[in-house]
Design an enzyme around this catalytic site. Structure first.
Site, PDB file in Angstrom:
ATOM      1  N   ASP A  14      34.221   3.121  65.968  1.00 28.64           N
ATOM      2  CA  ASP A  14      32.917   3.771  65.827  1.00 28.64           C
ATOM      3  C   ASP A  14      32.214   3.799  67.178  1.00 28.64           C
ATOM      4  O   ASP A  14      31.868   2.756  67.731  1.00 28.64           O
ATOM      5  CB  ASP A  14      32.049   3.019  64.815  1.00 28.64           C
ATOM      6  CG  ASP A  14      32.473   3.274  63.380  1.00 28.64           C
ATOM      7  OD1 ASP A  14      32.970   4.385  63.108  1.00 28.64           O
ATOM      8  OD2 ASP A  14      32.323   2.375  62.540  1.00 28.64           O
ATOM      9  N   GLY A  41      36.575  -1.854  54.877  1.00 29.08           N
ATOM     10  CA  GLY A  41      36.968  -3.259  54.802  1.00 29.08           C
ATOM     11  C   GLY A  41      36.650  -4.030  56.068  1.00 29.08           C
ATOM     12  O   GLY A  41      36.218  -5.186  56.017  1.00 29.08           O
ATOM     13  N   ARG A  90      41.813   6.751  64.181  1.00 34.87           N
ATOM     14  CA  ARG A  90      40.776   7.747  64.463  1.00 34.87           C
ATOM     15  C   ARG A  90      39.584   7.140  65.221  1.00 34.87           C
ATOM     16  O   ARG A  90      39.386   5.913  65.227  1.00 34.87           O
ATOM     17  CB  ARG A  90      40.280   8.377  63.160  1.00 34.87           C
ATOM     18  CG  ARG A  90      39.694   7.380  62.177  1.00 34.87           C
ATOM     19  CD  ARG A  90      39.328   8.038  60.868  1.00 34.87           C
ATOM     20  NE  ARG A  90      38.842   7.023  59.922  1.00 34.87           N
ATOM     21  CZ  ARG A  90      38.080   7.299  58.872  1.00 34.87           C
ATOM     22  NH1 ARG A  90      37.720   8.546  58.617  1.00 34.87           N
ATOM     23  NH2 ARG A  90      37.689   6.334  58.055  1.00 34.87           N
ATOM     24  N   SER A 138      37.920   5.162  52.473  1.00 35.50           N
ATOM     25  CA  SER A 138      38.689   6.308  52.000  1.00 35.50           C
ATOM     26  C   SER A 138      40.184   6.089  52.204  1.00 35.50           C
ATOM     27  O   SER A 138      40.602   5.289  53.041  1.00 35.50           O
ATOM     28  CB  SER A 138      38.250   7.561  52.764  1.00 35.50           C
ATOM     29  OG  SER A 138      38.504   7.408  54.155  1.00 35.50           O
ATOM     30  N   SER A 186      28.063   4.649  45.020  1.00 31.89           N
ATOM     31  CA  SER A 186      26.713   5.153  45.212  1.00 31.89           C
ATOM     32  C   SER A 186      26.371   6.007  43.992  1.00 31.89           C
ATOM     33  O   SER A 186      27.240   6.337  43.173  1.00 31.89           O
ATOM     34  CB  SER A 186      26.637   5.995  46.479  1.00 31.89           C
ATOM     35  OG  SER A 186      27.418   7.170  46.324  1.00 31.89           O
ATOM     36  N   GLU A 189      28.446   9.098  44.029  1.00 29.29           N
ATOM     37  CA  GLU A 189      29.841   8.856  43.639  1.00 29.29           C
ATOM     38  C   GLU A 189      29.958   8.652  42.135  1.00 29.29           C
ATOM     39  O   GLU A 189      30.933   9.092  41.512  1.00 29.29           O
ATOM     40  CB  GLU A 189      30.380   7.646  44.396  1.00 29.29           C
ATOM     41  CG  GLU A 189      30.594   7.927  45.890  1.00 29.29           C
ATOM     42  CD  GLU A 189      30.740   6.685  46.738  1.00 29.29           C
ATOM     43  OE1 GLU A 189      31.116   6.824  47.915  1.00 29.29           O
ATOM     44  OE2 GLU A 189      30.468   5.567  46.234  1.00 29.29           O
ATOM     45  N   SER A 249      18.965   3.590  60.855  1.00 32.13           N
ATOM     46  CA  SER A 249      20.225   4.254  60.532  1.00 32.13           C
ATOM     47  C   SER A 249      20.707   3.754  59.185  1.00 32.13           C
ATOM     48  O   SER A 249      20.608   2.559  58.889  1.00 32.13           O
ATOM     49  CB  SER A 249      21.289   3.976  61.597  1.00 32.13           C
ATOM     50  OG  SER A 249      22.553   4.461  61.183  1.00 32.13           O
ATOM     51  N   ASP A 255      28.256  -0.984  52.949  1.00 34.13           N
ATOM     52  CA  ASP A 255      29.195  -2.053  53.308  1.00 34.13           C
ATOM     53  C   ASP A 255      28.486  -3.395  53.391  1.00 34.13           C
ATOM     54  O   ASP A 255      29.020  -4.427  52.952  1.00 34.13           O
ATOM     55  CB  ASP A 255      29.858  -1.743  54.650  1.00 34.13           C
ATOM     56  CG  ASP A 255      30.764  -0.523  54.594  1.00 34.13           C
ATOM     57  OD1 ASP A 255      31.289  -0.215  53.506  1.00 34.13           O
ATOM     58  OD2 ASP A 255      30.946   0.123  55.640  1.00 34.13           O
ATOM     59  N   THR A 288      19.051  -1.614  61.694  1.00 33.59           N
ATOM     60  CA  THR A 288      19.818  -1.596  62.930  1.00 33.59           C
ATOM     61  C   THR A 288      20.243  -0.171  63.273  1.00 33.59           C
ATOM     62  O   THR A 288      20.588   0.611  62.393  1.00 33.59           O
ATOM     63  CB  THR A 288      21.066  -2.485  62.823  1.00 33.59           C
ATOM     64  OG1 THR A 288      21.874  -2.030  61.737  1.00 33.59           O
ATOM     65  CG2 THR A 288      20.676  -3.931  62.570  1.00 33.59           C
TER      66      THR A 288
END
Length: 316
Positions: A14, A41, A90, A138, A186, A189, A249, A255, A288
């Site tokens: 990230d 995770g 990624r 995912s 969520s 979802e 944010s 998580d 944060t």
């Protein structure tokens, strides 16, 4: 044996940046850039470490970016278990526009998995020794939608409590297998799962409890953003409001919520108190910026502000 283990099939590096103003074509000079190991995770393991615990992070990675991910995990002093794949891990990016206060996020699909790599991941999961196994994030391209259901079966055979946070077909397939310990969708979802909009707490609560009563999961915690969260048991649903904080944010809030719940459960708290601690962690994560997660001092402070269970709305 580990108390908690996590699994991230499709991790990410990230990258987070800030710029004075977002515009097209020309270069945007950035400030405050930082790089974190990410993916559901891995984020949960990071939060549990911040809260004072340890969660062994199982993850698949490959390529030069996979090596970089390993290094970032070591910088965070993570207990890690890498599962090698051929594809390159990624890199996701978030860009905060100071002028507008908006955040822009770019999230690639990630590397494609072969059947052999999927089986390798399942074999490693089958060897994990823990009390709670958290599968979060995912599925990567090429991974069958029943992958988490097969991971669930491997954990249940050894009496491990399986915790799930995913979406779409993978979420549906795993719940249909039955016996999930805790699942955290969520509201969006959950609505996708039942294929209809849910209006008001009663409809949301009834939908969540239906999954519990059918045996698909023992508990379902539904996060609803600024509307708070609810926890469905077989006999009742507990609803608590969120904590009003200044949002920097929303990245990592879910998580952080789930990590705090599992950490609390592993340390002997009952599920409703763990739910309260999760709400505090979710709110702390919003404080944060960028891809950062909740901080322990914020979680402990906000935990004292979470409404007590005596003030919760209970739907029987």
């Amino acid at each position: 044996m580990d108390r908690i283990a996590t699994f991230t099939m499709n991790p990410t590096i990230d990258a987070a940046y800030e710029t004075d103003r977002v515009f097209h074509t020309h270069k945007m000079r950035t400030q405050g850039e930082h790089y974190d190991p990410g993916g559901g995770g891995i984020n949960i393991s990071r939060v549990i470490a911040r809260l004072g615990g340890t969660a062994r992070a199982y993850y698949a990675s490959g390529g030069a970016t996979g090596v970089a991910l390993d290094g970032l995990l070591d910088l965070h002093q993570m207990v890690r278990h890498r599962i090698p794949i051929a594809g390159s891990t990624r890199i996701s990016a978030s860009l905060y526009d100071r002028e507008s206060g908006k955040e822009y996020r770019v999230v690639p699909a990630g590397p494609s998995f072969t059947e052999e790599e999927c089986e390798r991941c399942l074999a490693e999961i089958a060897q994990a020794g823990c009390d709670y196994f958290v599968a979060s994030g995912s599925l990567a391209p090429g991974v069958p939608e029943d992958f988490y259901a097969r991971a669930l079966a491997a954990c249940r055979q050894r009496g491990i409590r399986f915790v799930l946070d995913t979406s779409g077909a993978a979420l549906k397939a795993t719940l249909e297998a039955g016996g999930v310990f805790l699942v955290k969708p969520s509201l969006g979802e959950l609505q996708a799962l039942v294929s209809k909009p849910l209006e008001g707490l009663r409809e949301i609560a009834d939908a969540a409890r239906a999954f519990v009563r059918s045996g698909q999961t023992h508990y379902m915690a539904v996060t609803m953003g600024h509307e708070g969260a609810l926890l469905a048991h077989e006999d009742e649903v507990v609803c608590l409001p969120t904590i009003a904080v200044k949002a920097m944010s929303a990245v990592g809030a879910g998580d952080s919520f789930l990590a705090a719940m599992v950490f609390s459960l592993a340390n002997g708290r009952d599920v409703t108190e763990a739910f309260r601690y999760g709400i505090a962690a979710g709110a702390a994560a919003v404080l944060t910026p960028g891809t950062d997660l909740c901080r322990r001092e914020d979680v402990e402070r906000l935990y004292r502000e979470v409404a007590p269970l005596s003030e919760a709305r209970v739907i029987g």
